[in-house]
Structures are given as C-alpha cells and as structure tokens.
Design a protein around this motif. Structure first.
Motif: not given
Length: 293
Positions: A23-34, A102-116
C-alpha cells in the motif's frame, strides 16, 4: 480452529500482509489498500513494517516471514489492480466474492456504493475475518451491504447458501473468484463453476484468478511444504489449469472469456516489480461474460 475442525486460512493472512506491505509503495497511482493493515494482528504486522521500511530482520524464521511478505506484495499488486479495474468496468448491483478471505473491497472501493456484496468463505476463515473486523473501530462499509455466507466448497451447496442469504439469481451478478482455484480439486472447481453459472442471469460476469501449470512454481511450493518454511505450507495446490482448458470449462457453462492475462504482463503494464517470480508468470486473471443460449 473453526467449528468444522479446520483452521482459518493462513494464505488469506499472507495475502492481506502483502497488500498492506504494498500500500502506497508499489504502483501507488494504481493500487492502494489502507484497510489491509487494520485487519492484521500486532504479530502479523511485524514483517509488514519491516518490508515497508526495507529492514531485513535477523534470524532464519524472521527472514523467511519477511521474504514471504515481500514476494506476496509483488504478486498481489498486479492481481488486485486487474481485478479492481474489472469490477469498476462492470458495475453490478450484486457482487459475490467466492473464498473471500480477508478481502477488503467492500470497505475500500467507492464504486461498490450501490452494490450488495456476499462474502462466501469456509466457516473457519469467515469466523476469523468477522472477529478481525469487530476489532477495528468505526470501519464504515463502502458497499451498500455486506452479507457473510459460510460455505465449505468441498461439501456445501453454493446455490442453497446464497438463496438463504438473499442473493437474487434473476438479476445480473458479478462473481469474483480470487486466490481459491489452485486449492480446490478439479471436480470442486467444475462443480463451483456449474453452481455459479446456474445462478447467473444474462449480463453476469465472472472475474477469475487461477494458476496455470508451472514446473518452477510447483517445485518451489513443494520445497516449502517439505521444509515447512512457509506459513502456507499446509495449504497445497490441488489443481492447475492451462488457459485453454479453463476457457473450455467456462464455455461449457455459458461463460465466454473476454480477457485472460498472466500477472507478469499485468505487472509490466503497471510498472510494478516483475522480476523472475514464477508465480507472476503462472498466475492469471481472466474475465468471462455469461451468455445464456
């Protein structure tokens, strides 16, 4: 141990450590997982901190943990980025994550705001994740909803579990199957593909991560098992799939592959480390669209 007697996945922890280290170290402009770091215990964070600082620890066991997290970080960045891009390009009101770990997409991808989101995983691993989430104060859901659905792929019926969890098979679904296929037998893979296809309305998509045959990667994992030098040595690969055979299996169930790239190619596109890691050349991310005849 979970109620079934099987321990929670250690591979899931290593993948989470890899994302946290990157996170923030590799391909920082394309990948992040805080979020990844928040799900780790204090002990699990130690090699992550060392990798991020570039501090090689003393001692054989600490060095093995360090190298494992560093290698994993280089693998998960192209894999995660490609999957995230595929999800963004194909928004859906329903996302089912098979073997969520330990997938984190439901807590970090803004594009899932309308997704169950349905997180499907082995009961032991899911129990572990829910305990980790409960320990993180004020972690907001990015997705519209998250529904935890315990399934043992070896014995449980996926369709029945999703029915009980409220999944609507009449509506398009995006299926995400990451980091699971190699750990299943061929029969388990086939039955899972059949089950998800049976619940796929036209317009559904499968985003799939799998492992192609690689002598070097297989030997490396065998040595890790023999030496016990990896936290994942007790979780062996059970099936590897050449791309043409995977495409054939998906086609049998109405899924047409529209892209299929190895992680080495994806890493080069990102400008992230590609090196000589055999797992980058054998790991793949495919996207298939469901088309009912």
């Amino acid at each position: 141990m979970g109620e079934s007697g099987r321990a929670a996945s250690r591979t899931a922890v290593l993948v989470c450590q890899g994302r946290a280290a990157a996170d923030g170290r590799i391909a920082a402009d394309r990948f992040t997982d805080p979020v990844a770091l928040l799900l780790l215990t204090d002990a699990e964070r130690v090699p992550v901190t060392e990798v991020r600082a570039g501090t090689v620890p003393q001692g054989w066991q600490a060095r093995v943990a360090f190298e494992g997290v560093r290698a994993c970080a280089e693998v998960v960045v192209p894999r995660t980025s490609a999957i995230d891009d595929a999800l963004r390009a194909r928004p859906s009101g329903q996302l089912v994550i098979l073997g969520a770990g330990l997938d984190t997409r439901a807590w970090r991808l803004a594009e899932l705001a309308g997704t169950d989101v349905w997180e499907v995983d082995h009961p032991a691993s899911q129990q572990d994740k829910r305990a980790r989430l409960a320990a993180v104060p004020e972690l907001p859901d990015t997705a519209r909803s998250v529904r935890f659905t315990p399934v043992d792929f070896a014995v449980d019926a996926l369709g029945a579990a999703l029915d009980a969890a409220g999944h609507d098979a009449s509506q398009p679904t995006t299926w995400l199957w990451e980091g699971v296929v190699p750990y299943l037998t061929r029969d388990e893979v086939r039955s899972t593909v059949a089950a998800l296809a049976a619940r796929s309305a036209p317009g559904s998509t499968l985003v799939l991560n799998y492992q192609a045959p690689s002598a070097r990667a297989s030997v490396g994992r065998l040595l890790a098992r023999v030496l016990g030098s990896s936290v994942t040595s007790g979780e062996p690969w059970r099936s590897l799939w050449p791309p043409e055979r995977m495409a054939g299996l998906l086609a049998e169930h109405g899924l047409r592959v529209v892209s299929d790239d190895d992680l080495h190619t994806l890493a080069q596109r990102l400008g992230s480390p590609s090196g000589r890691r055999s797992s980058l050349r054998s790991g793949r991310v495919a996207v298939a669209e469901y088309q009912r005849d």
